[in-house]
Write a protein that holds these residues in place. Structure first.
Motif, PDB file in Angstrom:
ATOM      1  N   PRO A  17      56.921 -53.018  -0.043  1.00 30.83           N
ATOM      2  CA  PRO A  17      57.596 -53.164  -1.445  1.00 30.83           C
ATOM      3  C   PRO A  17      56.734 -52.549  -2.566  1.00 30.83           C
ATOM      4  CG  PRO A  17      56.817 -55.424  -0.493  1.00 30.83           C
ATOM      5  CD  PRO A  17      56.573 -54.178   0.539  1.00 30.83           C
ATOM      6  N   LEU A 107      61.253 -59.011  -6.350  1.00 32.47           N
ATOM      7  CA  LEU A 107      60.657 -58.354  -5.124  1.00 32.47           C
ATOM      8  C   LEU A 107      61.322 -59.001  -3.846  1.00 32.47           C
ATOM      9  CD1 LEU A 107      58.649 -57.153  -6.964  1.00 32.47           C
ATOM     10  CD2 LEU A 107      56.772 -57.595  -5.225  1.00 32.47           C
ATOM     11  N   ALA A 109      63.319 -59.922  -0.800  1.00 32.64           N
ATOM     12  CA  ALA A 109      63.205 -58.954   0.329  1.00 32.64           C
ATOM     13  C   ALA A 109      64.885 -59.052   0.798  1.00 32.64           C
ATOM     14  CB  ALA A 109      62.517 -59.354   1.789  1.00 32.64           C
ATOM     15  N   HIS A 132      61.979 -53.004  -0.518  1.00 33.59           N
ATOM     16  CA  HIS A 132      61.837 -54.108   0.239  1.00 33.59           C
ATOM     17  C   HIS A 132      62.920 -54.396   0.946  1.00 33.59           C
ATOM     18  CE1 HIS A 132      59.356 -58.121   0.255  1.00 33.59           C
ATOM     19  NE2 HIS A 132      59.506 -57.424   1.429  1.00 33.59           N
ATOM     20  N   THR A 156      58.156 -65.425  -1.313  1.00 30.45           N
ATOM     21  CA  THR A 156      59.192 -64.247  -1.590  1.00 30.45           C
ATOM     22  C   THR A 156      60.478 -64.464  -0.848  1.00 30.45           C
ATOM     23  OG1 THR A 156      57.587 -62.537  -1.386  1.00 30.45           O
ATOM     24  CG2 THR A 156      59.677 -61.533  -1.253  1.00 30.45           C
TER      25      THR A 156
END
Length: 433
Positions: A17, A107, A109, A132, A156
């Motif tokens: 990412p 960010l 995923a 990502h 995340t």
């Protein structure tokens, strides 16, 4: 890692990412992909340009305060969270995924098929990995699961659509795959000190005006592309019903059958499913349940043979493909007596997606299907499922049981949106005509 050809396509590569790239693309996503340019997007002819109108033509995003609070809690950078939205259509869902992430955790995923992440060459792969995206590679799902758990454990959020493929059903949540619950359970047991959540999300896309004329135009295009007679004199539901029946009759002929006459879509479809089931039961076994359920079991049996490397003859491959198409219109999703214009629109899109393959226009539409007019995206978050708390109450709970609870929660939220924003334009159910 330098991968070539099929080795690149079928090899899992760890995402990398790039925060700067992801944040830079946020305004691009909103302007070019989602909303377009206000005022200019309503000017005739000018609004045919993608950057003017927005590829998804989303005029407004309605996310209520309760949903904002739930998403902010689940995506706070400390909680291990798995975000599970519904998947009513292609491309627009990706862009709404990105919009949610941009508001709460850029960010985040995102799971995606390996043909997207790995199938666009070296530079395409680098771009998606920098955004990502996690490639779901057939035969190597474990790599995606392991990476996802590691990312979630570090705070995340991991977003994946548990329905799997796009089925173009905006009012119905299909049976869910158990991947999100499997990861959440494993992580909760490995890290008992960690708060692990499954955060379901649903959205409903609603046209801002009556689009009957535009739907008739798109249906005429489908008729022309399929070589069917044009039926402009028919009312919209009757015309759609006839196109669906004509496609089924073409499929009967393609598979070497004779189509019965005088049946509505569902009865004609069931007759075709029964013929396929009867032809293949000698190899794959007898199954129980109604026609749809028998066909689903047959399809699973065929897939199992494929996984084991057993060869399929040409006609079995054809019948498997038709089973997949036919099961994309389950009775549970389309049993209502009255349909909204959104229901009509999604059935036309599914026809285009499933049957129109030739030419650049259809290829482009397959990847970025444009709606016929502007829409509002109503987004709601359901109550998150706290996996640690759930394990204390039910230590032996299974991933499938959790996803059944997720599905129920998502369907209730979707039904609530239907009640909150009832259809202003309705039609007779074409599949029962």
């Amino acid at each position: 890692m330098h991968l070539m050809g099929t080795s690149r396509l079928n090899t899992f590569v760890t995402p990398k990412p790039h925060a700067g790239l992801i944040r830079t693309l946020i305004p691009f996503n909103r302007l070019v992909n989602l909303k377009g340019i206000p005022l200019l997007r309503d000017i005739p002819y000018l609004n045919r340009l993608p950057i003017i109108r927005g590829l998804c033509d989303i005029r407004e995003i309605d996310l209520d305060d309760a949903s904002k609070a739930l998403l902010a809690h689940a995506m706070n950078g400390k909680t291990a969270s798995f975000i599970t939205p519904n998947h009513p259509e292609f491309f627009t869902d990706w862009m709404l995924d990105k919009e949610i992430a941009s508001r709460f955790y850029p960010l985040t995923a995102n799971w995606a098929t390996h043909s997207i992440v790995n199938g666009m060459g070296k530079w395409g792969q680098k771009f998606w990995l920098a955004n990502h995206l996690i490639a779901q590679v057939p035969g190597d799902t474990e790599s995606a699961l392991t990476y996802s758990k590691q990312a979630a454990a570090h705070g995340t959020p991991v977003l994946l659509h548990p329905e799997g493929q796009v089925l173009w059903q905006s009012d119905y949540i299909n049976p869910l795959f158990h991947g999100a619950a499997q990861m959440a359970l494993e992580l909760a047991r490995e890290r008992p000190e960690k708060t692990v959540l499954i955060q379901p999300v649903v959205w409903k896309l609603r046209f801002t005006r009556n689009v009957s004329r535009e739907l008739m135009q798109e249906l005429a295009y489908v008729e022309q592309q399929l070589g069917l007679p044009q039926q402009p004199h028919l009312a919209l539901p009757l015309r759609l019903a006839k196109v669906h029946r004509d496609v089924l009759k073409q499929t009967f002929t393609y598979l070497g059958y004779i189509a019965p006459k005088g049946l509505n879509y569902f009865d004609l479809r069931d007759a075709l499913l029964n013929r396929i089931n009867q032809d293949l039961q000698h190899r794959f076994g007898m199954f129980t349940g109604d026609t749809e359920e028998q066909s689903r079991q047959l399809l699973r049996a065929i897939r199992q043979d494929e996984k084991q490397g057993k060869p399929l003859d040409t006609m079995t491959v054809r019948k498997r493909r038709e089973l997949q198409r036919l099961l994309r219109t389950p009775k549970a999703a389309y049993s209502a007596e009255r349909w909204s214009q959104e229901n009509i629109a999604e059935c036309i899109k599914r026809l285009r997606n499933d049957y129109l393959k030739k030419g650049w226009r259809n290829a482009l539409h397959h990847f970025v299907p444009r709606p016929v007019a502007g829409r509002i995206a109503h987004i709601r978050a359901c109550e998150a499922i706290d996996i640690q708390a759930l394990l204390k109450r039910q230590p032996n709970i299974t991933a499938d049981a959790i996803m059944n609870e997720v599905r129920l929660s998502m369907q209730m939220a979707l039904d609530g949106l239907k009640q909150q924003f009832p259809a202003t334009q309705t039609y007779a159910n074409p599949f029962l005509l």
